[in-house]
Design a protein around this motif. Sequence first.
Motif, PDB file in Angstrom:
ATOM      1  N   THR A 136       0.828  -1.204   0.000  1.00 45.20           N
ATOM      2  CA  THR A 136       0.000   0.000   0.000  1.00 45.20           C
ATOM      3  C   THR A 136       0.864   1.256   0.000  1.00 45.20           C
ATOM      4  O   THR A 136       0.646   2.172  -0.793  1.00 45.20           O
ATOM      5  CB  THR A 136      -0.943   0.004   1.225  1.00 45.20           C
ATOM      6  OG1 THR A 136      -1.764  -1.160   1.177  1.00 45.20           O
ATOM      7  CG2 THR A 136      -1.799   1.249   1.262  1.00 45.20           C
ATOM      8  N   LYS A 142       2.825   1.565  -3.393  1.00 48.66           N
ATOM      9  CA  LYS A 142       1.981   1.976  -4.524  1.00 48.66           C
ATOM     10  C   LYS A 142       1.789   3.486  -4.528  1.00 48.66           C
ATOM     11  O   LYS A 142       1.823   4.122  -5.580  1.00 48.66           O
ATOM     12  CB  LYS A 142       0.634   1.256  -4.474  1.00 48.66           C
ATOM     13  CG  LYS A 142       0.704  -0.167  -4.970  1.00 48.66           C
ATOM     14  CD  LYS A 142      -0.662  -0.812  -4.954  1.00 48.66           C
ATOM     15  CE  LYS A 142      -0.594  -2.225  -5.497  1.00 48.66           C
ATOM     16  NZ  LYS A 142      -1.920  -2.859  -5.507  1.00 48.66           N
ATOM     17  N   GLU A 143       1.598   4.053  -3.357  1.00 45.26           N
ATOM     18  CA  GLU A 143       1.468   5.507  -3.251  1.00 45.26           C
ATOM     19  C   GLU A 143       2.803   6.190  -3.553  1.00 45.26           C
ATOM     20  O   GLU A 143       2.855   7.203  -4.247  1.00 45.26           O
ATOM     21  CB  GLU A 143       0.988   5.891  -1.848  1.00 45.26           C
ATOM     22  CG  GLU A 143       0.777   7.369  -1.663  1.00 45.26           C
ATOM     23  CD  GLU A 143       0.319   7.710  -0.251  1.00 45.26           C
ATOM     24  OE1 GLU A 143       0.763   8.753   0.260  1.00 45.26           O
ATOM     25  OE2 GLU A 143      -0.465   6.933   0.316  1.00 45.26           O
ATOM     26  N   HIS A 144       3.884   5.616  -3.043  1.00 48.60           N
ATOM     27  CA  HIS A 144       5.222   6.186  -3.215  1.00 48.60           C
ATOM     28  C   HIS A 144       5.611   6.252  -4.695  1.00 48.60           C
ATOM     29  O   HIS A 144       6.250   7.202  -5.129  1.00 48.60           O
ATOM     30  CB  HIS A 144       6.220   5.332  -2.423  1.00 48.60           C
ATOM     31  CG  HIS A 144       7.586   5.917  -2.296  1.00 48.60           C
ATOM     32  ND1 HIS A 144       7.843   7.084  -1.609  1.00 48.60           N
ATOM     33  CD2 HIS A 144       8.783   5.485  -2.760  1.00 48.60           C
ATOM     34  CE1 HIS A 144       9.138   7.341  -1.653  1.00 48.60           C
ATOM     35  NE2 HIS A 144       9.730   6.386  -2.351  1.00 48.60           N
ATOM     36  N   ALA A 147       3.394   6.139  -7.318  1.00 51.72           N
ATOM     37  CA  ALA A 147       2.194   6.440  -8.107  1.00 51.72           C
ATOM     38  C   ALA A 147       2.494   7.273  -9.351  1.00 51.72           C
ATOM     39  O   ALA A 147       1.838   7.110 -10.377  1.00 51.72           O
ATOM     40  CB  ALA A 147       1.158   7.141  -7.234  1.00 51.72           C
ATOM     41  N   ASN A 148       3.467   8.136  -9.281  1.00 53.13           N
ATOM     42  CA  ASN A 148       3.780   9.026 -10.413  1.00 53.13           C
ATOM     43  C   ASN A 148       5.037   8.611 -11.163  1.00 53.13           C
ATOM     44  O   ASN A 148       5.719   9.449 -11.751  1.00 53.13           O
ATOM     45  CB  ASN A 148       3.927  10.468  -9.914  1.00 53.13           C
ATOM     46  CG  ASN A 148       2.655  10.984  -9.302  1.00 53.13           C
ATOM     47  OD1 ASN A 148       1.567  10.697  -9.791  1.00 53.13           O
ATOM     48  ND2 ASN A 148       2.780  11.714  -8.210  1.00 53.13           N
ATOM     49  N   LYS A 152       4.651   2.364 -11.355  1.00 48.61           N
ATOM     50  CA  LYS A 152       3.342   2.346 -10.697  1.00 48.61           C
ATOM     51  C   LYS A 152       2.550   1.064 -10.948  1.00 48.61           C
ATOM     52  O   LYS A 152       1.831   0.612 -10.070  1.00 48.61           O
ATOM     53  CB  LYS A 152       2.519   3.565 -11.077  1.00 48.61           C
ATOM     54  CG  LYS A 152       2.100   3.626 -12.516  1.00 48.61           C
ATOM     55  CD  LYS A 152       1.320   4.892 -12.797  1.00 48.61           C
ATOM     56  CE  LYS A 152       1.081   5.020 -14.282  1.00 48.61           C
ATOM     57  NZ  LYS A 152       0.498   6.293 -14.608  1.00 48.61           N
ATOM     58  N   ASN A 153       2.687   0.453 -12.106  1.00 48.49           N
ATOM     59  CA  ASN A 153       1.938  -0.777 -12.407  1.00 48.49           C
ATOM     60  C   ASN A 153       2.723  -2.042 -12.096  1.00 48.49           C
ATOM     61  O   ASN A 153       2.244  -3.145 -12.348  1.00 48.49           O
ATOM     62  CB  ASN A 153       1.518  -0.784 -13.883  1.00 48.49           C
ATOM     63  CG  ASN A 153       0.581   0.355 -14.203  1.00 48.49           C
ATOM     64  OD1 ASN A 153      -0.263   0.719 -13.395  1.00 48.49           O
ATOM     65  ND2 ASN A 153       0.738   0.936 -15.371  1.00 48.49           N
TER      66      ASN A 153
END
Length: 127
Positions: free
Chosen positions: A33, A36-38, A40-41, A45-46
């Motif tokens: 979790t 994924k946020e870390h 995200a950009n 990300k995938n």
Amino acid sequence: MFNVASILVLVLLAVTFIQSGYDKAIYWKDNLTWLKEHFANTRLKNHVPLALFHILVLELISGILAVVGCIQLIVNNGRTFGLYAGIFSCITLIMLLFGQRLAKDYDGARTIVLYFIPAVMVVYWLS
């Protein structure tokens, strides 16, 4: 007792990577979790679950090799497993550094470099 410095660095690497691998395995969902946020950009990300799994495996390999390397140095002054521990540790840390730089987490990247220095030292000493 010619390899005291190498043994100490291998213990540092063993503690670092075994604890980190344990944390990733036991708290997989929490780590996933946060990561994924870390990322995200970023281009990762995938691919965060696969990247996390690869890092987990590399950390455990590095930590186990460091333990075996310590034992080998103490028992018969052998350097093979300690050298492999240093090499795997450097590879793992470079991958972590790449991720931190990709995420533009420069403080995190700087912290990884602090672990990279002794890992390179043990590679130098044991090669």
